[in-house]
Design an enzyme around this catalytic site. Structure first.
Site, PDB file in Angstrom:
ATOM      1  N   CYS A 103      60.474  82.538 129.427  1.00  0.00           N
ATOM      2  CA  CYS A 103      60.410  82.523 128.271  1.00  0.00           C
ATOM      3  C   CYS A 103      58.227  82.501 127.806  1.00  0.00           C
ATOM      4  O   CYS A 103      57.922  83.190 126.802  1.00  0.00           O
ATOM      5  CB  CYS A 103      61.497  82.729 127.076  1.00  0.00           C
ATOM      6  N   HIS A 138      57.354  82.260 120.094  1.00  0.00           N
ATOM      7  CA  HIS A 138      58.993  83.304 120.872  1.00  0.00           C
ATOM      8  C   HIS A 138      60.053  83.311 119.810  1.00  0.00           C
ATOM      9  O   HIS A 138      60.112  82.099 119.063  1.00  0.00           O
ATOM     10  CB  HIS A 138      58.895  82.681 121.621  1.00  0.00           C
ATOM     11  N   ASN A 177      65.650  87.740 121.655  1.00  0.00           N
ATOM     12  CA  ASN A 177      65.335  86.568 122.074  1.00  0.00           C
ATOM     13  C   ASN A 177      64.753  87.792 123.541  1.00  0.00           C
ATOM     14  O   ASN A 177      66.090  87.891 124.047  1.00  0.00           O
ATOM     15  CB  ASN A 177      65.936  85.374 122.863  1.00  0.00           C
TER      16      ASN A 177
HETATM   17  N1  ACO Z   1      80.080  81.907 118.290  1.00  0.00           N
HETATM   18  C1  ACO Z   1      80.855  80.421 117.397  1.00  0.00           C
HETATM   19  N2  ACO Z   1      80.764  79.944 117.776  1.00  0.00           N
HETATM   20  C2  ACO Z   1      79.680  79.292 118.765  1.00  0.00           C
HETATM   21  C3  ACO Z   1      78.966  79.760 119.351  1.00  0.00           C
HETATM   22  C4  ACO Z   1      79.346  81.129 118.788  1.00  0.00           C
HETATM   23  N3  ACO Z   1      78.342  82.387 119.168  1.00  0.00           N
HETATM   24  N4  ACO Z   1      78.118  78.607 120.596  1.00  0.00           N
HETATM   25  C5  ACO Z   1      78.797  77.583 120.426  1.00  0.00           C
HETATM   26  N5  ACO Z   1      79.601  77.534 119.130  1.00  0.00           N
HETATM   27  C6  ACO Z   1      80.452  76.301 119.136  1.00  0.00           C
HETATM   28  C7  ACO Z   1      80.292  75.399 120.118  1.00  0.00           C
HETATM   29  O1  ACO Z   1      81.244  75.912 120.783  1.00  0.00           O
HETATM   30  C8  ACO Z   1      80.491  74.236 119.427  1.00  0.00           C
HETATM   31  O2  ACO Z   1      81.555  74.036 119.105  1.00  0.00           O
HETATM   32  P1  ACO Z   1      81.924  72.489 119.289  1.00  0.00           P
HETATM   33  O3  ACO Z   1      81.928  71.761 117.606  1.00  0.00           O
HETATM   34  O4  ACO Z   1      84.097  72.682 118.670  1.00  0.00           O
HETATM   35  O5  ACO Z   1      81.989  72.184 120.608  1.00  0.00           O
HETATM   36  C9  ACO Z   1      79.847  74.296 117.976  1.00  0.00           C
HETATM   37  O6  ACO Z   1      79.334  76.078 117.586  1.00  0.00           O
HETATM   38  C10 ACO Z   1      78.042  73.903 118.147  1.00  0.00           C
HETATM   39  O7  ACO Z   1      77.709  74.316 119.602  1.00  0.00           O
HETATM   40  P2  ACO Z   1      75.998  74.296 119.695  1.00  0.00           P
HETATM   41  O8  ACO Z   1      75.523  74.467 121.049  1.00  0.00           O
HETATM   42  O9  ACO Z   1      75.606  72.574 118.993  1.00  0.00           O
HETATM   43  O10 ACO Z   1      75.204  74.911 118.798  1.00  0.00           O
HETATM   44  P3  ACO Z   1      73.740  74.940 118.062  1.00  0.00           P
HETATM   45  O11 ACO Z   1      73.917  74.791 117.002  1.00  0.00           O
HETATM   46  O12 ACO Z   1      73.035  74.071 118.999  1.00  0.00           O
HETATM   47  O13 ACO Z   1      73.357  76.803 118.377  1.00  0.00           O
HETATM   48  C11 ACO Z   1      72.259  77.833 120.192  1.00  0.00           C
HETATM   49  C12 ACO Z   1      73.400  77.136 119.707  1.00  0.00           C
HETATM   50  C13 ACO Z   1      72.420  78.938 119.065  1.00  0.00           C
HETATM   51  C14 ACO Z   1      72.324  78.745 121.030  1.00  0.00           C
HETATM   52  C15 ACO Z   1      70.480  76.769 119.839  1.00  0.00           C
HETATM   53  O14 ACO Z   1      71.024  75.510 120.809  1.00  0.00           O
HETATM   54  C16 ACO Z   1      69.920  77.421 120.471  1.00  0.00           C
HETATM   55  O15 ACO Z   1      69.281  78.045 120.101  1.00  0.00           O
HETATM   56  N6  ACO Z   1      69.055  76.550 121.238  1.00  0.00           N
HETATM   57  C17 ACO Z   1      67.845  76.950 122.176  1.00  0.00           C
HETATM   58  C18 ACO Z   1      67.820  78.514 122.799  1.00  0.00           C
HETATM   59  C19 ACO Z   1      66.198  78.351 123.435  1.00  0.00           C
HETATM   60  O16 ACO Z   1      65.237  78.218 123.156  1.00  0.00           O
HETATM   61  N7  ACO Z   1      65.927  78.702 124.555  1.00  0.00           N
HETATM   62  C20 ACO Z   1      64.935  78.434 125.158  1.00  0.00           C
HETATM   63  C21 ACO Z   1      64.235  80.183 125.114  1.00  0.00           C
HETATM   64  S1  ACO Z   1      65.637  80.977 126.143  1.00  0.00           S
HETATM   65  C22 ACO Z   1      64.559  80.585 128.269  1.00  0.00           C
HETATM   66  O17 ACO Z   1      63.906  80.424 128.647  1.00  0.00           O
HETATM   67  C23 ACO Z   1      65.010  82.033 129.148  1.00  0.00           C
END
Ligand code: ACO
Length: 322
Positions: free
Chosen positions: A114, A249, A279
């Site tokens: 990214c 980004h 993204n």
């Molecule tokens: N729908 C519903 N529930 C979900 C989903 C979904 N799509 N995805 C995860 N959950 C659940 C999980 O299973 C978890 O449930 P649990 O508490 O029962 O175990 C709960 O939601 C919380 O999960 P987290 O992973 O802690 O959720 P978070 O608030 O962190 O959000 C997200 C997830 C959106 C992916 C976030 O962590 C994020 O944006 N991370 C950064 C991504 C990023 O910046 N990547 C870098 C660039 S990408 C690249 O370089 C290719």
């Protein structure tokens, strides 16, 4: 005379097909409200079967060339940032060069996930400052939808397809003020996409799709992007209030809001495309920049901070006087 890289053209392309959160919630256990609240995303674009990173790059590049008012043949160097290249080789940069009917220029790809567009801009800036090139085309182009496991709700909600382009030219007044790029390969396991045809580094039988421990990536991204803001301002002896626009980004609105808070910026000064694009990896910063240039938000003379964070981990910034 001191040389600077100046933006003379921008372009962007988004495929026609729109995939909404509701569409995704028919495939995996999720909902529009969960996705929007946690990420800021509502819809993303999905490339058609005939489209590739190079075909999308060509459309964005031609727009940038047209805005600049130059001939494609004047370009000295093409750098394409992509993690979803048409082929392992030749590079998407070479394929794009041929599509643009350019015979002689140098063309290659950079792979920094990214952060790719910022890495490309940094390389372009060095080539222009050193006198090695006068006109450089940088493009970020991605078909993330083909690297996503559409049964993994942790990743498939996030990504979209598209291409953004910027054309830079040498001038004697700023220009790109500075670029800052970093890599730390120690975080490989938190975010990666295997190439199973060539290697399975872990020895595991892995699919060639994006694997991400999202929550852990999130925390590192917020801290790292906070540090890059400080580094960029200090290098230019500027204050937070000197920055007119943040072009981040587009990974997650909560990450973007944290960076804006660090800059003491209102969200009105942040270019956001995430809601309807998701993204788009290395395309996202250039797509957002193009949008705000073309709709007149970013004006000549304003100071713009571009930043990105991605797999590697890689991260970086570019401070531009537009
Ligand atoms: N729908 C519903 N529930 C979900 C989903 C979904 N799509 N995805 C995860 N959950 C659940 C999980 O299973 C978890 O449930 P649990 O508490 O029962 O175990 C709960 O939601 C919380 O999960 P987290 O992973 O802690 O959720 P978070 O608030 O962190 O959000 C997200 C997830 C959106 C992916 C976030 O962590 C994020 O944006 N991370 C950064 C991504 C990023 O910046 N990547 C870098 C660039 S990408 C690249 O370089 C290719």
């Amino acid at each position: 005379m001191k040389r600077f890289a100046k933006v003379i053209g921008t372009g962007g392309y988004l495929p026609a097909t729109i995939r909404s959160n509701e569409d995704i919630s028919k495939r995996v256990d999720t909902s529009d409200s969960w996705i929007f609240e946690r990420t800021g995303i509502k819809t993303r674009r999905i490339a058609g079967p005939e489209e590739t990173a190079a075909s999308m790059a060509e459309i964005a590049a031609r727009q940038a060339i047209e805005m600049a008012g130059i001939e494609a043949g004047e370009i000295d160097l093409i750098i394409v940032a992509t993690g979803s290249p048409d082929r392992v080789y030749p590079s998407t940069g070479c394929i794009l060069q041929h599509r643009l009917e350019i015979q002689q220029c140098v063309a290659f790809d950079v792979q920094a996930a990214c952060s790719g567009s910022i890495f490309a801009m940094s390389i372009a800036d060095q080539y222009i400052k050193s006198g090695a090139a006068d006109k450089v085309l940088i493009v970020g182009s991605e078909i993330c939808s083909r690297l996503v496991d559409w049964t993994d709700r942790g990743t498939c909600i996030l990504f979209g397809d598209g291409a953004g382009a910027v054309l830079l030219e040498s001038t004697d007044e700023p220009g790109v003020l500075s670029t800052h790029i970093h890599s730390d390969g120690g975080f490989e396991d938190l975010l990666y996409c295997p190439n199973p045809q060539v290697a399975t580094a872990s020895g595991k039988d892995e699919k060639g799709v994006i694997h991400m421990r999202g929550n852990e990536v999130f925390k590192v991204a917020v801290n790292t992007l906070g540090r890059i803001v400080d580094e960029t301002l200090a290098a230019n002896n500027l204050d937070k209030s000197d920055v007119d626009w943040l072009v981040p980004h587009q990974a997650n609105t909560r990450i973007i809001a944290a960076t804006a808070r660090k800059l003491k910026m209102s969200m009105d000064q942040v270019v956001l495309t995430l809601e309807n694009q998701g993204n788009t990896s290395s395309a996202s910063v250039l797509l957002a920049f193009n949008e705000a240039v073309r709709d007149g938000r970013i004006k000549r003379g304003q100071i713009v901070l571009l930043e990105a964070f991605g797999a590697g981990f890689t991260w970086g910034s570019a401070l531009i006087k537009y």
